[in-house]
Design a protein around this motif. Sequence first.
Motif, PDB file in Angstrom:
ATOM      1  N   UNK A  39     -46.954 -10.238 -28.547  1.00  0.00           N
ATOM      2  CA  UNK A  39     -47.242  -8.704 -28.131  1.00  0.00           C
ATOM      3  C   UNK A  39     -48.365  -8.439 -28.137  1.00  0.00           C
ATOM      4  N   UNK A  40     -49.395  -9.003 -29.092  1.00  0.00           N
ATOM      5  CA  UNK A  40     -50.631  -8.500 -29.050  1.00  0.00           C
ATOM      6  C   UNK A  40     -51.517  -9.180 -28.027  1.00  0.00           C
ATOM      7  N   UNK A  41     -51.175 -10.100 -27.259  1.00  0.00           N
ATOM      8  CA  UNK A  41     -51.944 -10.945 -26.250  1.00  0.00           C
ATOM      9  C   UNK A  41     -52.135  -9.528 -24.937  1.00  0.00           C
ATOM     10  N   UNK A  42     -53.405  -9.428 -24.652  1.00  0.00           N
ATOM     11  CA  UNK A  42     -53.357  -8.468 -23.436  1.00  0.00           C
ATOM     12  C   UNK A  42     -52.956  -9.098 -22.350  1.00  0.00           C
ATOM     13  N   UNK A  43     -52.355  -8.277 -21.312  1.00  0.00           N
ATOM     14  CA  UNK A  43     -51.724  -8.543 -19.990  1.00  0.00           C
ATOM     15  C   UNK A  43     -52.623  -9.635 -19.125  1.00  0.00           C
ATOM     16  N   UNK A  44     -53.818  -9.346 -19.350  1.00  0.00           N
ATOM     17  CA  UNK A  44     -54.652 -10.078 -18.216  1.00  0.00           C
ATOM     18  C   UNK A  44     -54.778 -11.536 -18.797  1.00  0.00           C
ATOM     19  N   UNK A  45     -54.946 -11.519 -20.270  1.00  0.00           N
ATOM     20  CA  UNK A  45     -55.135 -12.928 -20.871  1.00  0.00           C
ATOM     21  C   UNK A  45     -53.887 -13.854 -20.682  1.00  0.00           C
ATOM     22  N   UNK A  46     -52.760 -12.970 -20.998  1.00  0.00           N
ATOM     23  CA  UNK A  46     -51.444 -13.586 -20.866  1.00  0.00           C
ATOM     24  C   UNK A  46     -51.372 -14.142 -19.521  1.00  0.00           C
ATOM     25  N   UNK A  47     -51.237 -13.534 -18.381  1.00  0.00           N
ATOM     26  CA  UNK A  47     -51.399 -14.106 -17.014  1.00  0.00           C
ATOM     27  C   UNK A  47     -52.415 -15.486 -17.011  1.00  0.00           C
ATOM     28  N   UNK A  48     -53.553 -15.019 -17.449  1.00  0.00           N
ATOM     29  CA  UNK A  48     -54.668 -16.099 -17.105  1.00  0.00           C
ATOM     30  C   UNK A  48     -54.139 -17.305 -17.604  1.00  0.00           C
TER      31      UNK A  48
END
Length: 360
Positions: A39-48
């Motif tokens: 849940x804590x991982x930012x969206x942009x970082x998750x997608x990358x």
Amino acid sequence: MSRMWNAFMLLEAADAEAKKINRQRMLLNRVRNRERLLQKIPEWQFRTHYRLNKEEFHSLCDELRRNTRLKGSKTTSLELKVLTALSFYAMGSYQKGIANEVHMDQRSVSQCIREVTKALNVLSNKWVQFPQTSTQRTKIKQGFYSKFNFPGVIGAIDCTHVAIVRPAANEPCFYNRKGFHSLNIQMVCDSDLRITNVNAKFGGASHDSHIWESSRLRNHMESLQRSGESVWLLGDSGYPQRSYLMTPILNAEPGSRGDKYTKVHIKARNCIERAFGVLKSRFRCLLGQRVLYYHPDYAAEIVIACVVLHNMLLDSRGIPTDQDAEVILSTDPIQPTVVENGLDVIAGRAVRDRLINSSF
């Protein structure tokens, strides 16, 4: 003495039960910590890092849960298994992603990747489909015609090499012309870069034309021709010219219809090269520099799993742009031009000539 022994046994049982409860609490806390981390991982970082965004990830997990036997356990949720596999597909390394962040051991990571890969292969019948109906083929033909003004095309075909570790058995079959061990993967895509057919059964020593001649797809294209459909695939000069497989004309006279046909052919067939570029850029475990350290059969399953994810992302995001893929320098060995004679070649060239005269 008997009473003391009984008391000792009761204490032992109570201690064992307390240890069991503590282990269960530790496992539960570990699962909760992993969920909070997600849940804590930012969206942009998750997608990358995982190539999917969070919405696409949850949709994938739901489909795997509904349509495969993939399940979570007390120590590893289904979501964590999928994330671990996605990290491997995306980066080609066990040392990346959530598996490293939650200190999962390599054996557990390997098991997660294997389970998810098997599950994605189960989904391949749904997500990787060559057009089976006239309506499906018409839709693909319209895509190629609207973009390239090339009629009758239901796919662009080519092979790409995926590096593997030297296998213990049949090693010469996997040693390619570039001097490394690989699988030679035949794929077909439509004008939207959707991969519609994959053949991952051959080693890197196999020529593209041999893989084609041995494939079920060739039989299917022949049956379409016998039924009277004017449809074809586009292949490079490494493929044999057939009435259902169009190849370029080498050394066509500049400015001639054959020259114009070949230029349009190259542009349209480039769809499969772009598809390879997007696939390998998103899922870098398939790059030559990464090398799959697995038995060839399992390496082939990893390729198919990545193709399934590639098609899922096409459905979610639409046609990839140049920004969706880095430039991937080809490491594929150059396949010798096929030189053939015979009735099949004569018939194929006759169909190609009629196509050129009527459309180019």
